[in-house]
Design a protein around this motif. Sequence first.
Motif, PDB file in Angstrom:
ATOM      1  N   UNK A 149       0.797  -1.220   0.000  1.00  0.00           N
ATOM      2  CA  UNK A 149       0.000   0.000   0.000  1.00  0.00           C
ATOM      3  C   UNK A 149       0.822   1.259   0.000  1.00  0.00           C
ATOM      4  N   UNK A 150       2.082   1.181   0.411  1.00  0.00           N
ATOM      5  CA  UNK A 150       2.897   2.386   0.484  1.00  0.00           C
ATOM      6  C   UNK A 150       3.298   2.910  -0.888  1.00  0.00           C
ATOM      7  N   UNK A 151       3.303   2.056  -1.902  1.00  0.00           N
ATOM      8  CA  UNK A 151       3.594   2.551  -3.250  1.00  0.00           C
ATOM      9  C   UNK A 151       2.534   3.565  -3.678  1.00  0.00           C
ATOM     10  N   UNK A 152       1.282   3.237  -3.449  1.00  0.00           N
ATOM     11  CA  UNK A 152       0.195   4.171  -3.798  1.00  0.00           C
ATOM     12  C   UNK A 152       0.233   5.397  -2.888  1.00  0.00           C
ATOM     13  N   UNK A 153       0.508   5.186  -1.608  1.00  0.00           N
ATOM     14  CA  UNK A 153       0.583   6.328  -0.684  1.00  0.00           C
ATOM     15  C   UNK A 153       1.700   7.281  -1.100  1.00  0.00           C
ATOM     16  N   UNK A 154       2.820   6.733  -1.545  1.00  0.00           N
ATOM     17  CA  UNK A 154       3.943   7.573  -1.946  1.00  0.00           C
ATOM     18  C   UNK A 154       3.564   8.453  -3.134  1.00  0.00           C
ATOM     19  N   UNK A 155       2.902   7.851  -4.116  1.00  0.00           N
ATOM     20  CA  UNK A 155       2.529   8.632  -5.315  1.00  0.00           C
ATOM     21  C   UNK A 155       1.516   9.722  -4.977  1.00  0.00           C
ATOM     22  N   UNK A 156       0.730   9.526  -3.902  1.00  0.00           N
ATOM     23  CA  UNK A 156      -0.270  10.526  -3.506  1.00  0.00           C
ATOM     24  C   UNK A 156       0.236  11.503  -2.452  1.00  0.00           C
ATOM     25  N   UNK A 157       1.455  11.294  -1.957  1.00  0.00           N
ATOM     26  CA  UNK A 157       1.994  12.132  -0.885  1.00  0.00           C
ATOM     27  C   UNK A 157       2.362  13.518  -1.415  1.00  0.00           C
ATOM     28  N   UNK A 158       1.706  14.539  -0.896  1.00  0.00           N
ATOM     29  CA  UNK A 158       1.997  15.898  -1.357  1.00  0.00           C
ATOM     30  C   UNK A 158       3.447  16.269  -1.088  1.00  0.00           C
ATOM     31  N   UNK A 159       3.953  15.898   0.087  1.00  0.00           N
ATOM     32  CA  UNK A 159       5.338  16.232   0.433  1.00  0.00           C
ATOM     33  C   UNK A 159       6.321  15.563  -0.528  1.00  0.00           C
ATOM     34  N   UNK A 160       6.166  14.250  -0.759  1.00  0.00           N
ATOM     35  CA  UNK A 160       7.116  13.519  -1.585  1.00  0.00           C
ATOM     36  C   UNK A 160       7.023  13.934  -3.048  1.00  0.00           C
ATOM     37  N   UNK A 161       5.824  14.156  -3.526  1.00  0.00           N
ATOM     38  CA  UNK A 161       5.651  14.632  -4.893  1.00  0.00           C
ATOM     39  C   UNK A 161       6.290  16.002  -5.072  1.00  0.00           C
ATOM     40  N   UNK A 162       6.088  16.889  -4.089  1.00  0.00           N
ATOM     41  CA  UNK A 162       6.697  18.219  -4.179  1.00  0.00           C
ATOM     42  C   UNK A 162       8.223  18.128  -4.189  1.00  0.00           C
ATOM     43  N   UNK A 163       8.780  17.250  -3.327  1.00  0.00           N
ATOM     44  CA  UNK A 163      10.228  17.034  -3.328  1.00  0.00           C
ATOM     45  C   UNK A 163      10.725  16.644  -4.712  1.00  0.00           C
ATOM     46  N   UNK A 164      10.053  15.660  -5.299  1.00  0.00           N
ATOM     47  CA  UNK A 164      10.522  15.135  -6.571  1.00  0.00           C
ATOM     48  C   UNK A 164      10.404  16.166  -7.687  1.00  0.00           C
ATOM     49  N   UNK A 165       9.295  16.870  -7.732  1.00  0.00           N
ATOM     50  CA  UNK A 165       9.093  17.859  -8.792  1.00  0.00           C
ATOM     51  C   UNK A 165      10.138  18.970  -8.701  1.00  0.00           C
TER      52      UNK A 165
END
Length: 411
Positions: free
Chosen positions: A243-259
């Motif tokens: 489930x953490x794979x989906x949570x990671x893709x939806x994580x605002x913090x992690x997505x912002x980091x990557x972008x």
Amino acid sequence: MLFQPLRTDLTPSGALRRLSAFARAHGLPEPAAVCGDWFGSRAVVAPFVPVEPRPFPEVAPVAVPAGRVGGGWFGFLSYDLTDPSGRSAGAPVSAWGWASHVLRWDADGSCWFESIDGDAPAQLSLVEQALAEPSSESWSASPLSRPSGHEQAVKACVLEIEAGELFQANVCSRFTGSFDGSPAALFAEGVRRLAPRRAAYVAGAWGSVVSLSPELFLERHGRRVRSSPIKGTLPRRGPADDGNARRLRRSEKDVAENVMITDLVRNDLGRVCAVGSVVVPDLLAVHPAPGVWHLASTVEGVLPEAVSDADLLAATFPPGSVTGAPKIRALDLIASLETAARGVYTGAVGLVSPAGLELNVAIRTFEIAGGRIALGVGGGITADSDPAAEWQECLDKAAPLEELLASPGER
């Protein structure tokens, strides 16, 4: 020049163990290796190559058939090369060794002996002799000690972000312990157990670098260059999707980091690539890695003919994913917050060949010298980072490597 199949049932890991043992027994330089996904192959191993302190090398033009490597420079660039504090962890800031012949494993497991030297028959005879001798090399190591102060450094970084000094920075710590035995055996077992995409091993009189990295820093073939920064991490419990794979893709913090870091890498490549050629063909892909899920993106561009590999590195090193944005301010903040030099960790390790250039980001990387071993760990800090959660992320990243270190496994 010679390219011919090599009859062996050995895996790259098994071959590396035997080559290392043979080198030690006969006073030869250690082997070097890149394993996982390199040059369209499963592994490229240089049987005996002295990796010594020297600047990033120029590669002499040699016509190598498509799909071959033939030889090249194996080595690393240390993060300390650009540390504004002037600290050093003890290893050279840059070390490289020339290999005129290599063993290359195709994706299907077949092995090739490749040489761009006129002395290929003698080289092949020595390699066959080395591979025929079994190895019983192993290692022992103490549990790694964990320094205090990481959470305080994260808090200080968040304050700098809130003050508008920067958007993101990578904050790291250095775990250390004692080590005895064969670093090559540690690398071979790490490749066998963890199957990292961008593993690399180099050694010399200065020590050894055992890099079990999942991350591509730079890949250049012809004039096309590619980088795949990793930013964003959650724990991964076992091989099944937890489930953490989906949570990671939806994580605002992690997505912002990557972008943010993808944009930084795009800007870095834009400094040397042809105008309009830099694109992002893959954004925010979730990839499994030992113990964690990662978010990775891919940036590509085309280099003008006048741009050298040295020019490319000058525009992009250190890797954006392990520094921050803006990069120069992040470098300064890292120097003020981190109490120990990073060494090779968060630099780059790999191979520069007539067939191209491929370098990893030196994360998940052990540095071994003088009976001591060090493992760098860290993560990207943004305005909403929680210090305790950031420290736990460091522990999650380190856990598979600490387990490897504690159990030598098969010989």
